[in-house]
Design an enzyme around this catalytic site. Sequence first.
Site, PDB file in Angstrom:
ATOM      1  N   ASP A  73       0.782  -1.099   0.090  1.00  0.00           N
ATOM      2  CA  ASP A  73      -0.006   0.100  -0.056  1.00  0.00           C
ATOM      3  C   ASP A  73       1.017   1.379   0.103  1.00  0.00           C
ATOM      4  O   ASP A  73       1.850   1.383   0.168  1.00  0.00           O
ATOM      5  CB  ASP A  73      -0.903   0.070   1.207  1.00  0.00           C
ATOM      6  CG  ASP A  73      -0.222  -0.332   2.582  1.00  0.00           C
ATOM      7  OD1 ASP A  73       1.036  -0.547   2.496  1.00  0.00           O
ATOM      8  OD2 ASP A  73      -1.130  -0.989   3.418  1.00  0.00           O
ATOM      9  N   ASN A 144      -7.940  -2.824  14.109  1.00  0.00           N
ATOM     10  CA  ASN A 144      -9.202  -3.193  13.727  1.00  0.00           C
ATOM     11  C   ASN A 144      -9.265  -4.194  12.882  1.00  0.00           C
ATOM     12  O   ASN A 144     -10.243  -4.250  12.410  1.00  0.00           O
ATOM     13  CB  ASN A 144      -9.562  -1.876  13.103  1.00  0.00           C
ATOM     14  CG  ASN A 144      -8.901  -1.290  11.613  1.00  0.00           C
ATOM     15  OD1 ASN A 144      -7.862  -2.177  11.494  1.00  0.00           O
ATOM     16  ND2 ASN A 144      -9.320  -0.273  11.461  1.00  0.00           N
ATOM     17  N   HIS A 146      -7.417  -4.744  10.128  1.00  0.00           N
ATOM     18  CA  HIS A 146      -7.434  -4.623   8.692  1.00  0.00           C
ATOM     19  C   HIS A 146      -6.064  -5.283   8.242  1.00  0.00           C
ATOM     20  O   HIS A 146      -5.085  -5.390   9.097  1.00  0.00           O
ATOM     21  CB  HIS A 146      -7.267  -2.899   8.418  1.00  0.00           C
ATOM     22  CG  HIS A 146      -5.870  -2.159   8.861  1.00  0.00           C
ATOM     23  ND1 HIS A 146      -6.114  -0.847   9.394  1.00  0.00           N
ATOM     24  CD2 HIS A 146      -4.850  -2.586   8.986  1.00  0.00           C
ATOM     25  CE1 HIS A 146      -4.677  -0.658   9.419  1.00  0.00           C
ATOM     26  NE2 HIS A 146      -3.978  -1.611   9.393  1.00  0.00           N
ATOM     27  N   GLU A 151      -9.857  -1.762   5.090  1.00  0.00           N
ATOM     28  CA  GLU A 151     -10.236  -1.586   6.518  1.00  0.00           C
ATOM     29  C   GLU A 151     -11.615  -2.303   6.559  1.00  0.00           C
ATOM     30  O   GLU A 151     -12.059  -3.078   5.795  1.00  0.00           O
ATOM     31  CB  GLU A 151     -10.530  -0.087   6.418  1.00  0.00           C
ATOM     32  CG  GLU A 151      -9.286   1.095   6.286  1.00  0.00           C
ATOM     33  CD  GLU A 151      -8.640   1.047   7.626  1.00  0.00           C
ATOM     34  OE1 GLU A 151      -8.649   0.224   8.502  1.00  0.00           O
ATOM     35  OE2 GLU A 151      -8.368   2.135   7.922  1.00  0.00           O
TER      36      GLU A 151
HETATM   37  C1  GLP Z   1      -0.408  -0.141   8.537  1.00  0.00           C
HETATM   38  C2  GLP Z   1      -0.061  -0.927   7.224  1.00  0.00           C
HETATM   39  C3  GLP Z   1      -0.372  -2.466   7.659  1.00  0.00           C
HETATM   40  C4  GLP Z   1       0.407  -2.865   8.574  1.00  0.00           C
HETATM   41  C5  GLP Z   1      -0.325  -2.214   9.813  1.00  0.00           C
HETATM   42  C6  GLP Z   1       0.361  -2.410  11.307  1.00  0.00           C
HETATM   43  O1  GLP Z   1      -1.774   0.126   8.589  1.00  0.00           O
HETATM   44  N1  GLP Z   1      -0.846  -0.486   6.064  1.00  0.00           N
HETATM   45  O2  GLP Z   1       0.049  -3.182   6.465  1.00  0.00           O
HETATM   46  O3  GLP Z   1      -0.046  -4.201   9.090  1.00  0.00           O
HETATM   47  O4  GLP Z   1      -0.022  -0.563   9.891  1.00  0.00           O
HETATM   48  O5  GLP Z   1       1.525  -1.840  11.501  1.00  0.00           O
HETATM   49  P1  GLP Z   1       2.441  -2.187  12.879  1.00  0.00           P
HETATM   50  O6  GLP Z   1       3.175  -3.189  12.297  1.00  0.00           O
HETATM   51  O7  GLP Z   1       3.126  -0.884  12.960  1.00  0.00           O
HETATM   52  O8  GLP Z   1       1.540  -2.275  14.011  1.00  0.00           O
END
Ligand code: GLP
Length: 251
Positions: A73, A144, A146, A151
């Site tokens: 993304d 959440n 995702h 989402e």
């Molecule tokens: C963002 C990314 C996700 C990732 C999430 C969790 O939302 N788009 O791909 O899984 O963060 O991030 P973290 O590893 O910092 O908790």
Amino acid sequence: MVLAPPILLSSVAAAQAVASEIHGLLCERNRQGLPTVLGLATGRTMIAVYDALIALLVREPRDLSRLVTFNLDEYLGLEAGDSRSFRAFMQAALFGPLAIPSERTHFPDAQLAQRHPELAGEAYTTLIAGHGGIDLQLLGIGRNGHIAFNEPGSLPHQATRVVDLEARTREDAAAEFGGLDRVPQRAITLGLLEILGARRLRLLAFGSSKAPALQRMFAGPKDSRCPASFLVDHPDLRVYADGEALGRVAR
Ligand code: GLP
């Protein structure tokens, strides 16, 4: 299909296990003279994986000339080259240290997505398909539930597209942007369709903040309120989690 239970490991041990699997995959694909196509994720969880992979490749170097990557993304509304972009994150965490040229590291086109969201989504889907799909997809999970930026409300047939980010997701990114009001409202994300199309899925989750999402993913129901719940149908899904993240998973 029986869903394998999550693998209980510390973040360091899980990162080493996943790095070692990627290293093995690279060896195997190189031996066959084939490209290795990795699906990569950003976020704090992934840093240990990239550090472990870099360390392993220093100890046991491999030919990376056939490595191709696709990131999940990218935020909309940032200048190309913005230090808070996911490309900048990946450059610092992995591509720079491994000297992987940018021609082989792909991201959904956030600039194009601003003007022509559908074109940008279709172009990324087509590009991945043109490379034969993703061999191994790394995934984190949002609080959440995702996956990438799919989402709550996302469905498994949805492909790469522009999405609005939820408040909780934006709050989690506020520190990096110096305040919630500076966090982009929208992003372009690989869809669950392409994610479920990857041949292997490796999801990592650490810390108590991920416990409710993991609980929901494993205990169901399988629905769009927890997009991660759709992953449980994948034939080669492994979930690595530490004790805190599993705190609320029935054992
Ligand atoms: C963002 C990314 C996700 C990732 C999430 C969790 O939302 N788009 O791909 O899984 O963060 O991030 P973290 O590893 O910092 O908790």
